[in-house]
Design an enzyme around this catalytic site. Sequence first.
Site, short mmCIF file in Angstrom:
data_model
loop_
_atom_site.label_atom_id
_atom_site.label_comp_id
_atom_site.label_asym_id
_atom_site.label_seq_id
_atom_site.Cartn_x
_atom_site.Cartn_y
_atom_site.Cartn_z
N ASP A 141 0.82 -1.21 0.00
CA ASP A 141 0.00 0.00 0.00
C ASP A 141 0.86 1.27 0.00
OD1 ASP A 141 -2.41 1.38 -0.01
OD2 ASP A 141 -2.55 1.42 2.18
N HIS A 178 1.98 3.14 -9.12
CA HIS A 178 1.79 1.70 -9.36
C HIS A 178 2.95 1.13 -10.18
CE1 HIS A 178 -2.01 2.09 -7.49
NE2 HIS A 178 -2.63 2.69 -8.50
N LEU A 231 9.95 -21.05 -4.59
CA LEU A 231 9.01 -20.18 -3.87
C LEU A 231 7.58 -20.34 -4.40
CD1 LEU A 231 8.68 -17.73 -1.83
CD2 LEU A 231 8.89 -16.27 -3.86
C1 IPE Z 1 -5.47 -2.67 0.15
O1 IPE Z 1 -5.12 -1.35 -0.11
C2 IPE Z 1 -5.49 -3.47 -1.11
C3 IPE Z 1 -4.22 -3.59 -1.82
C4 IPE Z 1 -3.04 -3.13 -1.46
C5 IPE Z 1 -4.30 -4.32 -3.03
P1 IPE Z 1 -6.23 -0.20 -0.20
O2 IPE Z 1 -5.49 1.06 -0.40
O3 IPE Z 1 -7.24 -0.57 -1.20
O4 IPE Z 1 -6.89 -0.27 1.26
P2 IPE Z 1 -7.80 0.80 2.02
O5 IPE Z 1 -8.85 1.23 1.07
O6 IPE Z 1 -6.89 1.93 2.40
O7 IPE Z 1 -8.30 0.09 3.22
C1 IPE Z 2 -1.76 0.15 -3.27
O1 IPE Z 2 -1.51 1.51 -3.32
C2 IPE Z 2 -2.05 -0.43 -4.63
C3 IPE Z 2 -3.45 -0.82 -4.82
C4 IPE Z 2 -4.38 -0.79 -3.93
C5 IPE Z 2 -3.82 -1.28 -6.13
P1 IPE Z 2 -2.70 2.57 -3.32
O2 IPE Z 2 -3.11 2.82 -4.72
O3 IPE Z 2 -3.79 2.15 -2.40
O4 IPE Z 2 -1.94 3.84 -2.73
P2 IPE Z 2 -2.51 4.89 -1.68
O5 IPE Z 2 -2.94 4.12 -0.48
O6 IPE Z 2 -3.64 5.59 -2.34
O7 IPE Z 2 -1.33 5.76 -1.40
MG MG Z 3 -4.13 2.44 -0.43
#
Ligand code: IPE
Ligand code: IPE
Ligand code: MG
Length: 241
Positions: free
Chosen positions: A12, A29, A123
């Site tokens: 995240d 990403h 793995l």
């Molecule tokens: C959780 O991250 C899902 C992934 C990293 C794939 P999110 O960014 O979607 O989670 P929330 O919305 O902050 O809980």
């Molecule tokens: C995690 O990073 C990747 C996915 C959930 C696909 P985010 O896109 O949630 O990044 P933030 O949390 O908005 O910084």
């Molecule tokens: Mg996020």
Amino acid sequence: MTLPRHVAIIMDGNGRWARERGQLRTAGHKAGVVPVRMCIEECARRRVEALTLFAFSSENWMRPSDEVGSLMGLFMDALDREVEELHAHGVRLRFIGERHALSVRLQSRVAAVEERTAANSGLKLQIAVSYGGRWDILAATRALAARCASGELRPADINESLFAHALALGELPDPDLFIRTGGERRISNFLLWNMAYTELYFTDTLWPDFDVAGLEAALQYFGQRERRFGLTGEQVAGQDS
Ligand code: IPE
Ligand code: IPE
Ligand code: MG
């Protein structure tokens, strides 16, 4: 140091990483591919048995369609680019999640990659795409209910082991260590059943910045935990039974 057999990671913070640099979320990403590669390499090198990465949740479908589209494109490109190297390193790649929600093209690519690496003994890498812990539990419940309805199984036969085997992770051991980058202290519908006794590690580091030292810190943290699984500390130490 005790190593986890199975590490599960919520990757995240990509969006915030990009925003801090005045870039589009998509750039975050893209940058997030680097630590994915690092974690796979490091876990393979250290002989961690299994690594499960949360790449896209059931709820992430509700993001703006251009972001969803670019994430799906990234998955497709990463698969095309990395599969031969993963295969060469003996990685067995599997996808967990609701595959029918993916495009037909991505579904067939995913199936091809799984088939290509199925016999590998290195793995065990799980990528969770269109995955949600609640979806997983419901899908397992439906599968077991269908077996009961057909008379193959009796409700009384359903125990924890049978249920766990019906879940997406199947025969894999539960994650020992959970890592979440990006500062949030929540599970966000990841492996709800499987994380009953997982050690939880949170770091404020945003995913694209997560490096070998960051992973090492998480593994160190795990090495210092006393896992009690409901017993007393004395029982675990073998002083009392
Ligand atoms: C959780 O991250 C899902 C992934 C990293 C794939 P999110 O960014 O979607 O989670 P929330 O919305 O902050 O809980
Ligand atoms: C995690 O990073 C990747 C996915 C959930 C696909 P985010 O896109 O949630 O990044 P933030 O949390 O908005 O910084
Ligand atoms: Mg996020």
